[in-house]
Every structure is written in structure tokens, then in C-alpha cells.
Design a protein around this motif. Structure first.
Motif, PDB file in Angstrom:
ATOM      1  N   PHE A  11       0.846  -1.193   0.000  1.00  0.00           N
ATOM      2  CA  PHE A  11       0.000   0.000   0.000  1.00  0.00           C
ATOM      3  C   PHE A  11       0.883   1.244   0.000  1.00  0.00           C
ATOM      4  O   PHE A  11       1.841   1.340   0.785  1.00  0.00           O
ATOM      5  N   VAL A  12       0.534   2.196  -0.866  1.00  0.00           N
ATOM      6  CA  VAL A  12       1.265   3.463  -0.957  1.00  0.00           C
ATOM      7  C   VAL A  12       0.248   4.596  -0.809  1.00  0.00           C
ATOM      8  O   VAL A  12      -0.313   5.075  -1.801  1.00  0.00           O
ATOM      9  N   PRO A  13      -0.019   5.023   0.431  1.00  0.00           N
ATOM     10  CA  PRO A  13      -1.012   6.068   0.635  1.00  0.00           C
ATOM     11  C   PRO A  13      -0.378   7.457   0.698  1.00  0.00           C
ATOM     12  O   PRO A  13       0.807   7.614   1.022  1.00  0.00           O
ATOM     13  N   VAL A  24      -5.709   1.695   5.616  1.00  0.00           N
ATOM     14  CA  VAL A  24      -5.639   0.853   6.809  1.00  0.00           C
ATOM     15  C   VAL A  24      -6.875  -0.034   6.910  1.00  0.00           C
ATOM     16  O   VAL A  24      -6.785  -1.226   7.225  1.00  0.00           O
ATOM     17  N   GLY A  25      -8.044   0.548   6.643  1.00  0.00           N
ATOM     18  CA  GLY A  25      -9.270  -0.237   6.733  1.00  0.00           C
ATOM     19  C   GLY A  25      -9.280  -1.415   5.785  1.00  0.00           C
ATOM     20  O   GLY A  25      -9.633  -2.541   6.165  1.00  0.00           O
ATOM     21  N   ILE A  26      -8.886  -1.174   4.537  1.00  0.00           N
ATOM     22  CA  ILE A  26      -8.856  -2.250   3.535  1.00  0.00           C
ATOM     23  C   ILE A  26      -7.751  -3.248   3.857  1.00  0.00           C
ATOM     24  O   ILE A  26      -7.941  -4.472   3.782  1.00  0.00           O
ATOM     25  N   ALA A  27      -6.584  -2.709   4.228  1.00  0.00           N
ATOM     26  CA  ALA A  27      -5.437  -3.579   4.509  1.00  0.00           C
ATOM     27  C   ALA A  27      -5.711  -4.511   5.676  1.00  0.00           C
ATOM     28  O   ALA A  27      -5.236  -5.660   5.693  1.00  0.00           O
ATOM     29  N   ASP A  28      -6.476  -4.046   6.655  1.00  0.00           N
ATOM     30  CA  ASP A  28      -6.778  -4.887   7.803  1.00  0.00           C
ATOM     31  C   ASP A  28      -7.609  -6.100   7.396  1.00  0.00           C
ATOM     32  O   ASP A  28      -7.405  -7.202   7.919  1.00  0.00           O
ATOM     33  N   GLY A  34      -5.079 -13.453   5.825  1.00  0.00           N
ATOM     34  CA  GLY A  34      -3.827 -14.189   5.753  1.00  0.00           C
ATOM     35  C   GLY A  34      -2.789 -13.614   4.824  1.00  0.00           C
ATOM     36  O   GLY A  34      -1.729 -14.217   4.623  1.00  0.00           O
ATOM     37  N   HIS A  35      -3.053 -12.438   4.245  1.00  0.00           N
ATOM     38  CA  HIS A  35      -2.100 -11.846   3.329  1.00  0.00           C
ATOM     39  C   HIS A  35      -1.069 -11.004   4.076  1.00  0.00           C
ATOM     40  O   HIS A  35      -1.328 -10.481   5.167  1.00  0.00           O
ATOM     41  N   ARG A  36       0.090 -10.869   3.484  1.00  0.00           N
ATOM     42  CA  ARG A  36       1.139 -10.002   4.011  1.00  0.00           C
ATOM     43  C   ARG A  36       0.905  -8.591   3.476  1.00  0.00           C
ATOM     44  O   ARG A  36       0.758  -8.395   2.267  1.00  0.00           O
ATOM     45  N   THR A  50       2.812  -0.542  12.331  1.00  0.00           N
ATOM     46  CA  THR A  50       3.227  -1.863  12.815  1.00  0.00           C
ATOM     47  C   THR A  50       2.326  -2.336  13.947  1.00  0.00           C
ATOM     48  O   THR A  50       2.073  -3.544  14.076  1.00  0.00           O
ATOM     49  N   VAL A  51       1.834  -1.415  14.769  1.00  0.00           N
ATOM     50  CA  VAL A  51       0.969  -1.811  15.883  1.00  0.00           C
ATOM     51  C   VAL A  51      -0.352  -2.388  15.393  1.00  0.00           C
ATOM     52  O   VAL A  51      -1.074  -3.045  16.149  1.00  0.00           O
ATOM     53  N   LEU A  52      -0.684  -2.140  14.125  1.00  0.00           N
ATOM     54  CA  LEU A  52      -1.912  -2.673  13.541  1.00  0.00           C
ATOM     55  C   LEU A  52      -1.665  -3.995  12.817  1.00  0.00           C
ATOM     56  O   LEU A  52      -2.589  -4.551  12.217  1.00  0.00           O
ATOM     57  N   GLY A  53      -0.430  -4.476  12.861  1.00  0.00           N
ATOM     58  CA  GLY A  53      -0.125  -5.765  12.252  1.00  0.00           C
ATOM     59  C   GLY A  53       0.453  -5.691  10.856  1.00  0.00           C
ATOM     60  O   GLY A  53       0.580  -6.720  10.185  1.00  0.00           O
ATOM     61  N   PHE A  54       0.813  -4.484  10.403  1.00  0.00           N
ATOM     62  CA  PHE A  54       1.373  -4.318   9.072  1.00  0.00           C
ATOM     63  C   PHE A  54       2.890  -4.140   9.151  1.00  0.00           C
ATOM     64  O   PHE A  54       3.430  -3.730  10.175  1.00  0.00           O
ATOM     65  N   GLU A  55       3.545  -4.405   8.033  1.00  0.00           N
ATOM     66  CA  GLU A  55       4.957  -4.069   7.913  1.00  0.00           C
ATOM     67  C   GLU A  55       5.081  -2.619   7.422  1.00  0.00           C
ATOM     68  O   GLU A  55       4.255  -2.151   6.630  1.00  0.00           O
ATOM     69  N   GLU A  56       6.110  -1.944   7.887  1.00  0.00           N
ATOM     70  CA  GLU A  56       6.398  -0.591   7.425  1.00  0.00           C
ATOM     71  C   GLU A  56       7.714  -0.599   6.660  1.00  0.00           C
ATOM     72  O   GLU A  56       8.694  -1.192   7.094  1.00  0.00           O
TER      73      GLU A  56
END
Length: 436
Positions: A11-13, A24-28, A34-36, A50-56
Motif C-alpha cells: 500500500f502506498v497512501p 488501513v481499513g482495507i489492509a486490515d 492471511g495476506h502479508r 506496525t501496531v496494527l499488524g502491518f509491515e512498514e
């Protein structure tokens, strides 16, 4: 939709809260499938994703200032930019094209040019199966990566241009074409040279040329825009475009306790950028302090300079999607996120537009009867309080909006978007994925 393999989604916002929260809403949803998920976010978002479970994998849009901390407030550049240029918002929109809109494009383009090498490195590290951009400016690296590209337009849909709808950024009525041609001519005059230079650079980077006077590409396969059908403009879009009636994130974890007391409960927010105009915030708070209602106030990044009245509670930032279900009315700048989220929860609005898409959203809500548009700098105290009281007592409107909100929620924009992104990767990913 269930996908049969794990995807890596990049994602490039845009750096501002609106587009990032939309992503963030869509990525969650994708993460929970199960996607990275990797965010190539602007550097000031460090640690917030990162606190939401994503990589930065963060990017700088300009050379970092000496001693600067990447953990500064997200979108701090734009907050400072808005604060310093707030006097421009008092001008008619056609005059802002040269003194506000073009300088914004110039800053966005400078950021795109600066971070192009960084994005190429991020793509090489992340090795995405699909790239999702929610921005208004092109980043050539996203088009030359050899993987499917999905564009999201989370600003108002007038930025998807058509001769049958008002020009973007104008705030002009849909039913009256007076001034449309003059506004478009002035946009051409003030932006032609900038666009020509940027388009040449985009092509030099190996990306396709931009459409005339457009600063971002359409995806060849999947373009998403956020706006409810109940408020959308009557026009035909190409087959690659898909509307998301709303895109309300489910990641707001902050609790919200309804403040005690009697009277209607009203949410007041000029957004993370608009609230940087402290003088305006103070003036509106002073007017609302004299009413019998209760207010929840999003005070923004300069909250220490703002004092709330006795009938108000608030904080620098609030979990907006947790607040909105409880209120009776929203007083907003008209940013696309707040506008569509208010409709998602069936709330009427008083709209005080300041810049960019806000004029168009405010005008659209007013002409459809979902709210009242006022000039934030010129409206009188009486005009503001009259609009508030009229919307609070309009039972027919509240019934209409309740039904509209139920319909919007039923269309589940988050999962519609996630499905579209998965399909985009499935359709072309195996043939065009970058080497692993």
C-alpha cells in the motif's frame, strides 16, 4: 472472497490521515485473510502501522531536516503547510487555483520525484504481488514494477473528471453550469506548464504518459473510488472503475464514553489539517459554547493552543468511527473520509469547507439536502446555530439518513475493496509478477 494463496500487498497512501486511514481499513481485511501487507508510508508514520499488524517500509518525501525524528506526528508537513497558508482559504475557489491548488501539486510532485529511488528499493525488498496506491499524484515506480497496480481515489469523485459534472476543487453546483468553463480554463492556465514538466519526467522513468492535465494514472484493470451511491454524481465511468459506498476502518480501538448531560450530542472536527487553523477553531468553539448542546471536539495537532468550553469534551485525536454512531449531528470541514463516514452512520452535517475536495463535498451534501454548507470564515454566529438547530429538528431528514446509512453499511465497502485487490492479483499476478 477466499484467495487460494498468500499475497504480498504493498500500500502506498498519501501522507495525510484520510488516505492512510482508508488504506488501513482495507489492509486490515486483507491481513485478516492471511495476506502479508506492507505500507510504503511517509516517514512520519513510523511505528503507527506496525501496531496494527502491518509491515512498514517508510519513505522520505523530502530530505530530512537536520536532527529530525522519523517518529514525528503523521502528516506533520501538511499540517504546517496548511497552518502557514490558511489565509488562502478565504479566497474564492477560482483564485485558489494559482495560490493554493498549484502549490499543493508542486509539493506533491517534488515528493514523488524525491522518493522515486526509494520506492524502487522498497518494491525490490517487498516483492509485492499487487500494489495499491491511494494518492492524487503518480509515482512511476509503482507502474514499472511489473505487478498489478490498483488505484484508489478516496478524495471526492469529481477528481475523476467528466464534462458532465462540476470541475474538481470548485465547489460549484451540479445543476448550474455557470462558471464551469471559466474554472476549467483557469485550471488549464495555472497548471499546464507544471503538468507538461511532470508528464515528461514520468515518461523518462519508464511509466506510461499521463492523461491530459491529470497528475496520476488510472489502473488498466482496477480503479476504486469512495463515495456512496446516494450522493454520487450521475455519469458513466469506464468499466475499470468500481464504487465503494464507504470504507470505514474497523481498527479504531479507542474507547468512547458518551459525555453526560442533556441536549443533543454533536461531533465537531475540521480534520487533522483544518484544525491547524487555531484562530478559526477558537471562533467556532466560541459560538458553539453559547448553545444548549453537548460537543465532542477533535482538537487536532495544535490542541494545546485550544481551550474547550464547559459544554465540550475532546482530545487532540479521537477514534472518529467510534464517536460517530453516538452523535446526532456532525460539524465538519467536508473531507471525504468524514463526509462518507457520516453518511455511513446516517448523520446530518454542517459543512465548513476549507480547501481541496472539501468545497465539492460541502456543495454536494447541501444540494442533496444531507447537510448545510457554510463559509467557515464569513458565516455569522446566527447562521451557524440556525443550521445546527434546523438539522437537529428535521425528523424527515433523520429518517432518510438512517435508511441511507443502513444501505451504505450493507454494501460493505471494505470487503468489496479487498475482493477487488485479490482479483487484480489473481487475474494478472502469475503472468506479470516481479522475479522472486
Amino acid at each position: 472472497m477466499t484467495h487460494n494463496r498468500q499475497l504480498t500487498v504493498l500500500f502506498v497512501p498519501e501522507s495525510a490521515y484520510g488516505p492512510t486511514n482508508n488504506c488501513v481499513g482495507i489492509a486490515d481485511v486483507l491481513r485478516r485473510r492471511g495476506h502479508r501487507v506492507v505500507f510504503a508510508a511517509e516517514a512520519s508514520w513510523k511505528g503507527k502501522l506496525t501496531v496494527l499488524g502491518f509491515e512498514e517500509d517508510l519513505v522520505d518525501l523530502a530530505p530530512p531536516a537536520e536532527g529530525a525524528d522519523r517518529g514525528q506526528d503523521p502528516g506533520q508537513f501538511w499540517k504546517d503547510f496548511v497552518r502557514d497558508t490558511a489565509p488562502e482559504f478565504r479566497k474564492p475557489t477560482i483564485q485558489q487555483l494559482e495560490t493554493w491548488i498549484r502549490p499543493v501539486w508542486e509539493e506533491l510532485i517534488a515528493g514523488a520525484r524525491y522518493c522515486e529511488p526509494q520506492l524502487k528499493e522498497i518494491i525490490a525488498r517487498a516483492r509485492p504481488d499487487v500494489i495499491v496506491e491511494d494518492n492524487v499524484v503518480a509515482f512511476p515506480a509503482l507502474l514499472t514494477a511489473g505487478v498489478p497496480f490498483v488505484r484508489i481515489n478516496s478524495c471526492n469523485p469529481l477528481e475523476i473528471k467528466s464534462p458532465t459534472v462540476p470541475p474538481a476543487f470548485s465547489g460549484y453546483p451540479a445543476a448550474d453550469r455557470t462558471g464551469w468553463a471559466a474554472f476549467r480554463a483557469e485550471y488549464n492556465r495555472t497548471h499546464r506548464e507544471l503538468w507538461t514538466s511532470f508528464n515528461a519526467w514520468v515518461v523518462e522513468q519508464g511509466a506510461p504518459p499521463l492523461s491530459d492535465l491529470e497528475f496520476i494514472h488510472e489502473s488498466r484493470t482496477t480503479n476504486l473510488y469512495v463515495y456512496p451511491e446516494a450522493a454520487d454524481y450521475p455519469r458513466e465511468l469506464g468499466p475499470t472503475w468500481r464504487r465503494l459506498d464507504s470504507c470505514v476502518r474497523e481498527t479504531d480501538t479507542g474507547s468512547f464514553d458518551v459525555p453526560p448531560g442533556e441536549g443533543a450530542l454533536i461531533y465537531f472536527s475540521l480534520g487533522s489539517l483544518g484544525s491547524a487553523d487555531v484562530e478559526l477553531m477558537r471562533r467556532i468553539i466560541g459560538v458553539l459554547a453559547k448553545t444548549p448542546h453537548r460537543y465532542v471536539v477533535s482538537m487536532g495537532p495544535l490542541h494545546e493552543e485550544i481551550e474547550l468550553a464547559a459544554n465540550m469534551t475532546g482530545a487532540a485525536f479521537l477514534p472518529q468511527t467510534s464517536v460517530l454512531p453516538h452523535v446526532d449531528l456532525v460539524i465538519t470541514h467536508g473531507g471525504n473520509n468524514t463526509t462518507t463516514e457520516s453518511l455511513h452512520f446516517g448523520k446530518p452535517m454542517v459543512l465548513l469547507p476549507l480547501f481541496w475536495d472539501q468545497y465539492d463535498n460541502a456543495q454536494r451534501m447541501d444540494e442533496l439536502g444531507f447537510g448545510v454548507r457554510l463559509d467557515p470564515y464569513r458565516c455569522t454566529a446566527g447562521e451557524l446555530t440556525t443550521a445546527v438547530d434546523r438539522l437537529l429538528t428535521d425528523t424527515a431528514l433523520r429518517t432518510r439518513l438512517s435508511a441511507t446509512g443502513s444501505e451504505i453499511r450493507g454494501r460493505d465497502g471494505l470487503r468489496t475493496a479487498a475482493d477487488a485487490i485479490e482479483r487484480s492479483a489473481e487475474a494478472t499476478g502469475l503472468r506479470s509478477r516481479a522475479p522472486r
